[in-house]
Motif scaffolding. Structure first.
Motif, PDB file in Angstrom:
ATOM      1  N   ALA A  42     -21.106  51.838 -20.579  1.00 36.02           N
ATOM      2  CA  ALA A  42     -21.975  51.065 -21.633  1.00 36.02           C
ATOM      3  C   ALA A  42     -22.906  50.024 -20.688  1.00 36.02           C
ATOM      4  N   SER A  43     -24.129  50.337 -20.884  1.00 30.53           N
ATOM      5  CA  SER A  43     -25.209  49.153 -20.010  1.00 30.53           C
ATOM      6  C   SER A  43     -25.925  48.451 -20.804  1.00 30.53           C
ATOM      7  N   ASN A  44     -26.467  47.414 -19.997  1.00 36.35           N
ATOM      8  CA  ASN A  44     -27.478  46.403 -20.525  1.00 36.35           C
ATOM      9  C   ASN A  44     -28.475  47.308 -20.413  1.00 36.35           C
ATOM     10  N   HIS A  45     -29.742  46.712 -21.380  1.00 37.18           N
ATOM     11  CA  HIS A  45     -30.873  47.483 -21.371  1.00 37.18           C
ATOM     12  C   HIS A  45     -32.132  46.551 -21.314  1.00 37.18           C
ATOM     13  N   LEU A  46     -32.661  46.695 -19.818  1.00 39.00           N
ATOM     14  CA  LEU A  46     -33.854  45.812 -19.610  1.00 39.00           C
ATOM     15  C   LEU A  46     -35.162  46.474 -19.520  1.00 39.00           C
ATOM     16  N   SER A  47     -35.097  47.863 -19.313  1.00 40.82           N
ATOM     17  CA  SER A  47     -36.292  48.534 -18.959  1.00 40.82           C
ATOM     18  C   SER A  47     -36.236  50.319 -19.448  1.00 40.82           C
ATOM     19  N   SER A 127     -34.049  44.472 -23.974  1.00 39.81           N
ATOM     20  CA  SER A 127     -34.293  43.042 -24.106  1.00 39.81           C
ATOM     21  C   SER A 127     -35.759  42.956 -23.800  1.00 39.81           C
ATOM     22  N   HIS A 128     -36.346  42.108 -24.583  1.00 38.06           N
ATOM     23  CA  HIS A 128     -37.875  41.784 -24.454  1.00 38.06           C
ATOM     24  C   HIS A 128     -37.926  40.481 -23.385  1.00 38.06           C
ATOM     25  N   ASP A 129     -37.076  39.966 -23.162  1.00 34.98           N
ATOM     26  CA  ASP A 129     -37.050  38.797 -22.242  1.00 34.98           C
ATOM     27  C   ASP A 129     -36.018  38.680 -21.090  1.00 34.98           C
ATOM     28  N   GLY A 130     -35.255  39.886 -20.871  1.00 31.85           N
ATOM     29  CA  GLY A 130     -34.328  39.997 -19.765  1.00 31.85           C
ATOM     30  C   GLY A 130     -32.873  39.299 -20.058  1.00 31.85           C
ATOM     31  N   LYS A 131     -32.774  38.662 -21.190  1.00 31.39           N
ATOM     32  CA  LYS A 131     -31.456  38.018 -21.789  1.00 31.39           C
ATOM     33  C   LYS A 131     -30.485  39.307 -22.165  1.00 31.39           C
ATOM     34  N   VAL A 155     -27.448  46.760 -14.982  1.00 30.73           N
ATOM     35  CA  VAL A 155     -28.486  47.166 -14.343  1.00 30.73           C
ATOM     36  C   VAL A 155     -29.635  45.989 -14.039  1.00 30.73           C
ATOM     37  N   ILE A 156     -29.755  45.895 -12.764  1.00 30.81           N
ATOM     38  CA  ILE A 156     -30.534  44.629 -12.487  1.00 30.81           C
ATOM     39  C   ILE A 156     -32.023  45.010 -11.672  1.00 30.81           C
ATOM     40  N   GLY A 157     -33.082  44.277 -12.169  1.00 30.11           N
ATOM     41  CA  GLY A 157     -34.191  44.281 -11.624  1.00 30.11           C
ATOM     42  C   GLY A 157     -35.129  45.553 -12.189  1.00 30.11           C
ATOM     43  N   THR A 158     -34.529  46.233 -13.224  1.00 31.98           N
ATOM     44  CA  THR A 158     -35.418  47.263 -13.720  1.00 31.98           C
ATOM     45  C   THR A 158     -36.618  46.849 -14.398  1.00 31.98           C
ATOM     46  N   ASP A 159     -36.531  45.424 -15.096  1.00 31.12           N
ATOM     47  CA  ASP A 159     -37.289  44.876 -15.814  1.00 31.12           C
ATOM     48  C   ASP A 159     -38.683  44.516 -15.063  1.00 31.12           C
ATOM     49  N   GLN A 214     -26.714  37.824 -16.461  1.00 32.70           N
ATOM     50  CA  GLN A 214     -27.705  37.338 -17.605  1.00 32.70           C
ATOM     51  C   GLN A 214     -27.594  36.320 -18.388  1.00 32.70           C
ATOM     52  N   GLU A 215     -28.340  35.547 -18.986  1.00 26.37           N
ATOM     53  CA  GLU A 215     -27.949  34.725 -20.131  1.00 26.37           C
ATOM     54  C   GLU A 215     -27.883  35.291 -21.292  1.00 26.37           C
ATOM     55  N   TYR A 216     -26.744  34.917 -22.010  1.00 24.72           N
ATOM     56  CA  TYR A 216     -26.321  35.440 -23.230  1.00 24.72           C
ATOM     57  C   TYR A 216     -26.775  34.807 -24.427  1.00 24.72           C
ATOM     58  N   VAL A 217     -27.376  35.602 -25.642  1.00 26.05           N
ATOM     59  CA  VAL A 217     -27.985  34.860 -26.504  1.00 26.05           C
ATOM     60  C   VAL A 217     -27.089  35.649 -27.859  1.00 26.05           C
ATOM     61  N   ASP A 218     -26.534  34.982 -28.589  1.00 22.15           N
ATOM     62  CA  ASP A 218     -25.780  35.575 -29.623  1.00 22.15           C
ATOM     63  C   ASP A 218     -26.581  36.156 -30.790  1.00 22.15           C
ATOM     64  N   LEU A 219     -27.461  36.950 -30.738  1.00 18.88           N
ATOM     65  CA  LEU A 219     -28.498  37.354 -31.751  1.00 18.88           C
ATOM     66  C   LEU A 219     -28.681  38.919 -31.363  1.00 18.88           C
ATOM     67  N   TYR A 220     -28.786  39.938 -32.333  1.00 18.66           N
ATOM     68  CA  TYR A 220     -29.188  40.946 -32.196  1.00 18.66           C
ATOM     69  C   TYR A 220     -30.528  41.104 -31.385  1.00 18.66           C
ATOM     70  N   ALA A 221     -30.882  41.861 -30.527  1.00 24.31           N
ATOM     71  CA  ALA A 221     -31.912  41.861 -29.742  1.00 24.31           C
ATOM     72  C   ALA A 221     -33.367  42.042 -30.622  1.00 24.31           C
ATOM     73  N   THR A 222     -33.337  42.976 -31.799  1.00 26.48           N
ATOM     74  CA  THR A 222     -34.319  43.171 -32.837  1.00 26.48           C
ATOM     75  C   THR A 222     -34.630  41.703 -33.410  1.00 26.48           C
ATOM     76  N   GLU A 223     -33.775  40.852 -33.737  1.00 26.87           N
ATOM     77  CA  GLU A 223     -33.782  39.496 -34.450  1.00 26.87           C
ATOM     78  C   GLU A 223     -34.694  38.736 -33.696  1.00 26.87           C
ATOM     79  N   ALA A 224     -34.165  38.920 -32.170  1.00 29.36           N
ATOM     80  CA  ALA A 224     -34.460  37.815 -31.372  1.00 29.36           C
ATOM     81  C   ALA A 224     -36.256  38.201 -31.080  1.00 29.36           C
ATOM     82  N   LYS A 225     -36.273  39.379 -30.808  1.00 29.55           N
ATOM     83  CA  LYS A 225     -37.593  39.858 -30.717  1.00 29.55           C
ATOM     84  C   LYS A 225     -38.619  39.471 -31.620  1.00 29.55           C
ATOM     85  N   LYS A 226     -38.049  39.768 -33.059  1.00 33.39           N
ATOM     86  CA  LYS A 226     -38.807  39.216 -34.400  1.00 33.39           C
ATOM     87  C   LYS A 226     -39.282  37.859 -34.285  1.00 33.39           C
TER      88      LYS A 226
END
Length: 259
Positions: A42-47, A127-131, A155-159, A214-226
């Motif tokens: 299970a990985s974070n997703h930057l790029s 993630s659209h902003d690295g969070k 995964v760090i730095g791929t963005d 990373q900085e955590y935001v308690d929103l789904y990534a799709t909602e934050a991007k919108k």
């Protein structure tokens, strides 16, 4: 050529050595990857480059789900596309599911049932902003239904290498950290409890957070991007409105001077 043989060719001969030579990725915690048997990574997703770098630090093949369209193309382009995605460990989303998410789970269970490693991004999208954003509970259901351990990955730095919206950024050294396996057998028989699914998902995301910083935001990534897109559009509209007002004022001033 079998999928695993072609995967090994790409990883150790064709693509892997090039990525290592150019970017010099660093890996930590590779000993947390089981030598055999099923496991969920299970990985974070930057790029879009995450799925290329994440598996390079281990000997085993990691499989991901991809759009079914990548495996059904015709002609030379379809053949090359199908060969590449199959050869890089991807499996098509099973369209017998009612939704794409359900189809992805069906395909994932098949992979794990064969004793392989399956890679997944709990956030569901990049993630659209690295969070780091709130995880989707599909990973919790997958872990409970299969009994597979979950290995958090950062995964760090791929963005920076491949920023959102761009094909390439700049060359940096990405860092990949494999955490200790998480066991959720204490929740056996509770796969239909949405509170349990949320608790498991949050635990997985928290472990990724500890590794990635990373900085955590308690929103789904799709909602934050919108929300970000709406704010950007509003700012652009305000700027356009101000320019129009200035032009109108200037025109009015010129008319008065003539009078």
């Amino acid at each position: 050529m079998s999928t695993k043989l072609f995967y090994s060719f790409l990883k150790w001969v064709a693509i892997g050595p090039i990525l290592r030579a150019i970017f010099r990725p660093s890996y930590e915690g590779a000993d947390n990857i089981p030598r055999k048997g099923q496991a969920i990574l299970a990985s974070n997703h930057l790029s879009y480059a995450d799925w290329l770098f994440m598996p390079l630090g281990m000997k085993r093949m990691v499989r991901f789900v991809a759009k079914a369209e990548y495996f059904t193309g015709t002609g030379l382009k379809g053949f090359l596309q199908r060969t590449f995605f199959s050869g890089t460990g991807n499996v098509p989303i099973d369209r017998t599911g009612a939704t794409a998410a359900e189809g992805a789970l069906i395909a994932a269970k098949r992979v794990l049932g064969e004793g392989e490693l399956f890679g997944i991004y709990p956030e569901g999208t990049r993630s659209h902003d690295g969070k780091l954003y709130r995880g989707r509970t599909g990973i919790a259901r997958l872990a409970l239904d299969t009994g597979a351990p979950v290995i958090p990955v950062a995964v760090i730095g791929t963005d920076v290498i491949a920023p959102p919206g761009k094909k390439f950024g700049r060359i940096v050294q990405p860092r990949i950290i494999y955490g200790k396996p998480l066991d959720f057998s204490r929740y056996d028989g509770m796969a239909n409890d949405r509170y349990i699914l949320r608790a498991i998902t949050d635990e997985i995301v928290y472990e990724i957070l500890k590794l990635s910083g990373q900085e955590y935001v308690d929103l789904y990534a799709t909602e934050a991007k919108k929300l970000a897109d709406e704010a950007k559009a509003a700012k652009k509209g305000l700027k356009t409105s101000r320019k129009a007002s200035k032009k109108a004022a200037a025109k009015t001033g010129s008319t008065k001077d003539v009078a």
